[in-house]
Design a protein around this motif. Structure first.
Motif, PDB file in Angstrom:
ATOM      1  N   LEU A 534       4.096   2.049  18.510  1.00  0.00           N
ATOM      2  CA  LEU A 534       4.270   2.909  17.604  1.00  0.00           C
ATOM      3  C   LEU A 534       3.332   2.162  15.887  1.00  0.00           C
ATOM      4  CD1 LEU A 534       8.094   4.639  16.515  1.00  0.00           C
ATOM      5  CD2 LEU A 534       6.632   2.845  14.816  1.00  0.00           C
ATOM      6  N   ARG A 535       2.459   2.813  15.080  1.00  0.00           N
ATOM      7  CA  ARG A 535       1.489   2.754  14.220  1.00  0.00           C
ATOM      8  C   ARG A 535       3.077   3.591  13.072  1.00  0.00           C
ATOM      9  NH1 ARG A 535      -4.017   0.885  14.261  1.00  0.00           N
ATOM     10  NH2 ARG A 535      -2.812  -1.132  15.518  1.00  0.00           N
ATOM     11  N   THR A 536       2.554   3.345  11.983  1.00  0.00           N
ATOM     12  CA  THR A 536       2.969   3.925  10.630  1.00  0.00           C
ATOM     13  C   THR A 536       2.081   4.286   9.638  1.00  0.00           C
ATOM     14  OG1 THR A 536       4.122   1.819   9.815  1.00  0.00           O
ATOM     15  CG2 THR A 536       5.157   3.579  10.787  1.00  0.00           C
ATOM     16  N   ARG A 537       1.803   5.166   9.342  1.00  0.00           N
ATOM     17  CA  ARG A 537       0.712   4.915   7.939  1.00  0.00           C
ATOM     18  C   ARG A 537       1.540   6.236   6.644  1.00  0.00           C
ATOM     19  NH1 ARG A 537      -1.500   1.576  10.407  1.00  0.00           N
ATOM     20  NH2 ARG A 537      -3.650   1.455  10.802  1.00  0.00           N
ATOM     21  N   TYR A 538       1.029   5.344   5.236  1.00  0.00           N
ATOM     22  CA  TYR A 538       1.826   5.858   4.265  1.00  0.00           C
ATOM     23  C   TYR A 538       0.991   6.568   2.929  1.00  0.00           C
ATOM     24  CZ  TYR A 538       2.577   1.435   3.486  1.00  0.00           C
ATOM     25  OH  TYR A 538       2.696  -0.040   3.146  1.00  0.00           O
ATOM     26  N   THR A 539       1.748   7.464   2.621  1.00  0.00           N
ATOM     27  CA  THR A 539       1.051   7.655   1.079  1.00  0.00           C
ATOM     28  C   THR A 539       2.628   7.332   0.071  1.00  0.00           C
ATOM     29  OG1 THR A 539       1.293  10.017   0.855  1.00  0.00           O
ATOM     30  CG2 THR A 539      -0.479   8.753   2.035  1.00  0.00           C
ATOM     31  N   ASP A 540       2.265   7.739  -1.211  1.00  0.00           N
ATOM     32  CA  ASP A 540       3.031   8.184  -2.440  1.00  0.00           C
ATOM     33  C   ASP A 540       3.991   8.942  -1.625  1.00  0.00           C
ATOM     34  OD1 ASP A 540       2.119   5.688  -3.423  1.00  0.00           O
ATOM     35  OD2 ASP A 540       1.120   6.513  -5.436  1.00  0.00           O
ATOM     36  N   GLY A 541       3.727  10.011  -1.356  1.00  0.00           N
ATOM     37  CA  GLY A 541       4.658  11.205  -0.763  1.00  0.00           C
ATOM     38  C   GLY A 541       4.506  11.528   0.716  1.00  0.00           C
ATOM     39  N   SER A 542       3.785  10.799   1.733  1.00  0.00           N
ATOM     40  CA  SER A 542       4.585  11.500   3.129  1.00  0.00           C
ATOM     41  C   SER A 542       4.386  10.240   3.476  1.00  0.00           C
ATOM     42  CB  SER A 542       2.899  12.057   3.660  1.00  0.00           C
ATOM     43  OG  SER A 542       2.017  11.622   3.279  1.00  0.00           O
ATOM     44  N   LEU A 543       5.163  10.280   4.798  1.00  0.00           N
ATOM     45  CA  LEU A 543       4.978   8.893   6.058  1.00  0.00           C
ATOM     46  C   LEU A 543       4.680   9.330   7.247  1.00  0.00           C
ATOM     47  CD1 LEU A 543       5.674   6.316   6.804  1.00  0.00           C
ATOM     48  CD2 LEU A 543       8.333   7.154   7.333  1.00  0.00           C
ATOM     49  N   THR A 544       3.448   9.206   8.121  1.00  0.00           N
ATOM     50  CA  THR A 544       3.014   9.366   9.188  1.00  0.00           C
ATOM     51  C   THR A 544       3.780   8.638  10.325  1.00  0.00           C
ATOM     52  OG1 THR A 544       1.464  11.217   8.324  1.00  0.00           O
ATOM     53  CG2 THR A 544       0.979  10.474  10.357  1.00  0.00           C
TER      54      THR A 544
END
Length: 662
Positions: A534-544
């Motif tokens: 499981l890997r996460t990635r994010y910006t200031d307005g979204s999460l994947t």
């Protein structure tokens, strides 16, 4: 006729004049030669950048001077962008930001953007900075690249280079897109749809969006101005034509249909599969690409879908379609292990070869002939390395993306703590592993227990007692919900999940997940023979959240039931003595309670049902909470907010827990 005596005198003066010019040149050249020797590694005198005189400075000294003059000045910048002239004239910024922060967790991204009145543009968030190195090099080049005349100009008249800003273009585009969705209408490019192997044209239209260059210029002017932390302007949307017109999209559609009608053949060992339009149509996607200033609609194969289908065919033919893999974090490096001596079908190579052979020419030129012969691609075997890095394993096709899900959230002034918590939780969960053959993945266990101050979490919005309030760890339910939906789409069994006590429209209907340590957890099971990462990635307005490993090929279908009504919400007013007199805003928007059931069916590639389950979600009503400052004016007649003090105590069961991060 010139007398001979005068002619002789003129001739005698010519060498003197020439000598004078030569001497002047030597003197000037000598002077500048000496100047060059004295200032060889220094900026020539008379050269400035903005208000900073860089005369006689080395590059390093000039960089320090510019940073001291502008660095802190710019980095502290924060301006207000209004959605309209009316908002600029009537909206109280502090009240608007307070209400926006209070409702950030309650409204969907779409709802929040529709009601947006202003945005806070922060230099740090936008990556605004002075390109110090570039400006110093440009200043150093004055008098060197421009020759003697430029050097004289610098020495006698001075040369001033304008100071400028550069931005993180991705962050700037995110801000511009958010403004577009409030005050404009995003353009839609003409496109191609494919259903059951039949193509159709998707109509597009022009839009109105914020001019990016104008936005960049106004922000730079504000951050570089006299009051970088107190400037404002009104955003305006302007016409933006569709990048792909009907003619170009029709050419792409006709090309894709010809490709589908021709079909494709894949061979593996002694097996041969002739795939037609319906099978291939599942693989084809289109993207807008720009080359040399020309936009094209480019078809391509979706490698994940194509590889999964080919592996299913290989499995059905009796072959082990992929090796068993495991993941390990060793010394900060993620490694992928495979069984010694095992092999795997090179489906990724086959799909890449097919994509290049079929679509490359069209992507390059926007037009291509379709060969009459059906292309035939051979799938070979690859030797699985016993140990490889994650990136290498992904590139080789040894592992692949199994499922992925992205959620968005409202971000702005007043929500920094919630954003921090989301990012921290995502960092703690990323590269976690669900072990093969029944391994259980637990959100709370992977996170490391309670999301408290000792772990670095901050106070942010949570749901407690039927309304929104602040508590440590607010925001982590956004992460849990994103994980749940990635697992849901992947088809893995979910062994423990609880919905939020209150419905949040930002999430898919009935598909949210709440965390409240140690009462509520999110758990799921890996029922395959290979590990899942499981890997996460994010910006200031979204999460994947994305799951990686050996794709089991599960097919997920969803049946969402109708909403069932529940208890009506109550309204209450609270007086906050810390607010300015006359202040009045909605802290929590009211919503009636309701229930819904989501039914998930998970099948294998041949259609056999592996498991199915119901996800029940029962949401309590949300009390409408209105905050008033002292001596607030009475509400207007007909304003439902006047029915105050209808606070209703909960039954105590849900109120005993705080559902963090709702």
């Amino acid at each position: 006729m010139i007398p001979a005596t005068q002619l002789r005198r003129r001739k005698s003066k010519l060498p003197l004049i020439a000598a004078a010019f030569l001497l002047a040149g030597l003197l000037v050249g000598g002077a500048f030669g000496i100047d060059h020797l004295l200032n060889g590694e220094r900026i020539y005198r008379g050269v400035s950048v903005g208000t900073v005189d860089l005369s006689g400075m080395t590059r390093q000294e000039a960089a320090v001077a510019l940073d001291e003059a502008y660095g802190d000045h710019v980095s502290s910048g924060a301006g207000i962008i209004f959605a309209s002239d009316e908002a600029a004239q009537t909206v109280d910024v502090n009240t608007a930001l307070t209400e926006e922060a209070a409702q950030a967790e309650q409204l969907s991204v779409e709802e929040a953007r529709a009601d947006k009145k202003l945005w806070v543009a922060e230099a740090g968030t936008l990556g605004a900075r002075i390109p110090v190195t570039d400006l110093v090099e440009e200043a150093f080049a004055i008098g060197r690249d421009g020759g003697l005349s430029q050097r004289i100009e610098a020495a006698t008249q001075s040369v001033t280079l304008p100071v400028r800003l550069v931005f993180d273009e991705e962050a700037l585009e995110a801000l511009a897109t958010e403004i577009d969705e409030t005050i404009g209408e995003p353009r839609v490019d003409y496109n191609v749809a494919i259903e059951e192997g039949v193509t159709s044209l998707v109509e597009g239209h022009d839009g109105t969006i914020v001019d990016r260059d104008e936005l960049r210029g106004k922000l730079a002017e504000g951050f570089l101005g006299a009051t970088p932390d107190n400037f404002s302007f009104v955003a305006h949307a302007s016409w933006a034509p569709s990048r792909i017109d009907a003619e170009a999209a029709e050419a792409c559609r006709a090309f894709i249909q010809s490709v589908l009608d021709r079909g494709i053949t894949f061979t593996f060992e002694s097996n041969q599969w002739d795939l037609g339009a319906a099978e291939m149509g599942r693989w084809i996607t289109t993207d807008v690409i720009e080359r040399d200033g020309v936009a094209r609609l480019a078809p391509t194969f979706d490698e994940k879908t194509a590889c999964a289908d080919l592996l299913a065919l290989i499995r059905d033919a009796g072959f082990v379609s992929a090796v068993t893999v495991s993941f390990a974090n060793e010394g900060g490096e993620l490694w992928v292990y495979a069984q010694d001596g095992s092999r795997y079908p090179l489906t990724a190579d086959a799909v890449s070869a097919a994509d290049t052979g079929i679509f490359a020419a069209f992507r390059d030129s926007g037009a291509a002939e379709v060969a009459q012969e059906r292309p035939s691609i051979t799938i070979g075997w690859g030797a699985a390395p016993a140990k490889t890095t994650f990136d290498e394993a992904l590139e080789k096709g040894l592992i692949s993306k199994i499922s992925s899900y992205t959620t968005e959230y409202n971000d702005g002034a007043g929500t920094a703590n919630r954003r921090h918590n989301i990012h921290l939780a995502a960092d703690l969960l990323t590269d976690s592993i669900a072990r093969a053959n029944g391994g259980i993945w637990s959100f709370s266990e992977v996170l490391g227990g309670e999301a408290n101050e000792a772990m670095g979490f901050k106070g942010a919005g949570v749901i407690s007692g039927g309304e929104y309030t602040d508590a440590i760890g607010g925001g982590i339910c956004q992460v849990a919900t994103t994980v749940f939906n990635a697992v849901y789409e992947g088809g893995y069994p979910v062994t423990e999940r609880r919905n939020h006590s209150l419905y949040i429209s930002s999430y898919p209907t009935g598909r949210d997940a709440a965390i409240a340590y140690p009462y509520l957890d999110l758990k799921w099971q890996n029922d395959t023979t290979s590990d899942v990462l499981l890997r996460t990635r994010y910006t200031d307005g979204s999460l994947t959240v994305t799951l990686y490993g050996i794709d089991p090929g599960y097919v997920v279908t969803t049946e969402t039931g109708d909403w069932r009504p529940g208890e009506a919400y109550q309204t209450k007013t609270k007086v906050d003595e810390n607010e300015a007199p006359g202040t009045r805003y909605v802290k929590t928007k009211g919503a009636d309670g309701r229930s819904v059931t989501v039914h998930r069916i998970v099948r294998d590639r041949v259609g056999t049902i592996l498991h199915e389950e119901d996800f029940e979600s029962n949401y309590n009503p949300i009390n409408e909470v209105i905050v008033e400052g002292p001596n607030a004016p009475a509400p207007d007649e007909g304003d439902t907010d006047k029915d105050t003090d209808k606070d209703k105590e909960g039954d105590g069961k849900e109120d005993a827990r705080v559902s963090t991060g709702d």
